[in-house]
Scaffold this motif. Sequence first.
Motif, short mmCIF file in Angstrom:
data_model
loop_
_atom_site.label_atom_id
_atom_site.label_comp_id
_atom_site.label_asym_id
_atom_site.label_seq_id
_atom_site.Cartn_x
_atom_site.Cartn_y
_atom_site.Cartn_z
N ALA A 15 0.87 -1.03 0.05
CA ALA A 15 0.03 -0.05 -0.14
C ALA A 15 0.90 1.28 0.02
N PRO A 16 0.66 2.15 -0.93
CA PRO A 16 1.42 3.37 -0.90
C PRO A 16 1.39 3.99 0.66
N GLU A 17 2.55 4.43 0.95
CA GLU A 17 2.77 5.17 2.43
C GLU A 17 3.18 6.58 2.12
N GLY A 18 3.21 7.42 3.25
CA GLY A 18 3.79 8.46 3.07
C GLY A 18 3.19 9.62 4.05
N GLU A 20 1.36 11.97 3.82
CA GLU A 20 -0.48 12.31 3.39
C GLU A 20 -1.08 11.37 3.79
N SER A 21 -0.92 10.00 3.49
CA SER A 21 -1.51 9.07 3.91
C SER A 21 -1.82 8.77 5.26
#
Lengths: 130, 234
Positions: A15-18, A20-21
Motif C-alpha cells: 500500500a502506498p505510504e507517506g 499524506e496518507s
Amino acid sequence: MATNTNQVQLNQAAAPEGFESWAWKWMRYSGLLLIPLAWGHVLIQDILVGVHAIDLDYVALRWASLGWRVYDFLLLAFAFAHGVNGLRQVLNDYIRSDTTRKRVTWLLFILWLVLSLIGAAAIVGGVRAP
Amino acid sequence: MQVKLKIFRYNPEKDKKPHYETYKVEAEPTDRVLDLLEYVKGYIDGTLSFRRSCAHGVCGSDAMRINGVNYLACKVLVKDIKSSKITIEPMLGLSVIKDLIVDMEPFFDHFRSMMPYLVNDETPPGTERLQSPEERERFDDTTKCILCAACTTSCPSYWANDKYVGPAAIVNAHRFIFDSRDRAAAERLNILNDQFGVYRCHTIFNCTIACPREIQVTTAIGEIKKAIATGSLD
C-alpha cells in the motif's frame, strides 16, 4: 465478490505510504477518539459543573486524580493535533508555492509542539490552590 | 414564454474585461438551453462563442455554468430551470478563451497524469483478456465519464488551487485501478497519494451533483482513499 486480479500487483507493491496518507489516517482515528473525549469534556465541564464553577480549587481537585490528568492529556494531544492538521489542509487549498507550503507546515508543527508542551507541563505539574 | 438570457461575454481581442449581455428570447418550456444559445448565435449575435458537438449529452462539449450550477447545456430544459431569467457563464477554474469557451488543456493534463489507458505487459492470451461480469461491474460507474469537466470545475478545492488533479482525473484513475485486467493500480495509487491527489477532496459533493452522467464521483474518490489506506482493492 470476485477476486480482483489487480490486487496481485498491488500486494507486490504494498500500500502506498507517506506523510499524506499517514495524516489522512490520523484525522480519522483521532476524530473517532475525539467523539467521547470532547463530548465528555463538554458534558462535564460546561453542563454538569458549569464554566462559572470552575476555579483553581476545582482544577486542583480534578487533577488530584491521575485518570482525569490522562483524560485531559489525551484530549489536548488528539484535539489540538487534529485541529492543526485540519488547518494545514485548509491552508494547502490556497497556498500555491511549494516553499510557502513547507514553511507553513513547519510553523504549524512548531505551534502545535510549543502549545502542547505548555499544556502538558500544566497537566503534569498541576496547579497550586490559592 | 419569454426568457431573459444573461450571457457572459469576453473577446480578448476587443474587450479589456469580461461583461454580461442580455438577450430576450422566445422559448418553449421543452427547449434546451443549448437551443437558446443556438438561437442567439443564429439570429441575434453571431459573435457569441460556445462549444457544442453532439448536442445529446454524450460528447461533453457544452458544459457551462447555468444559473450558478454546472450543467451540459444540451441536457437542461428551460422548464427545469424554474426561472425565466437564465444566467450563462463559462465553467470556473479554467481560463476563458472567448465567451463561454474555456482552456481545457490544464484539465486534460491532469487527466493524462493518471495514465488513463490499460497497462498490462503480460503476454496476452490467444483471445481476449477475460473478465467476469462481477469484475466488470466493479468499475462500471466510472467508465461513464465523458470528460466534460463539469465535476472538476464545480469543485471549490480546484477553484482554490488548480494543482489539485480534480475529480474527473480521479474518476478516470478509478476506472483502471479497479479493472481486473490492468496491472498499474499501485502506480496510480502512488500518484494519487499526494496532497494534490485524493487528499484535496473534502467530500463537498459538488462534483457528484454536477456530473451529467450521474457518476458517484465522491464515492469513487472515497474508494481510492480507502485503497490507499488499506492496500486493498476489495
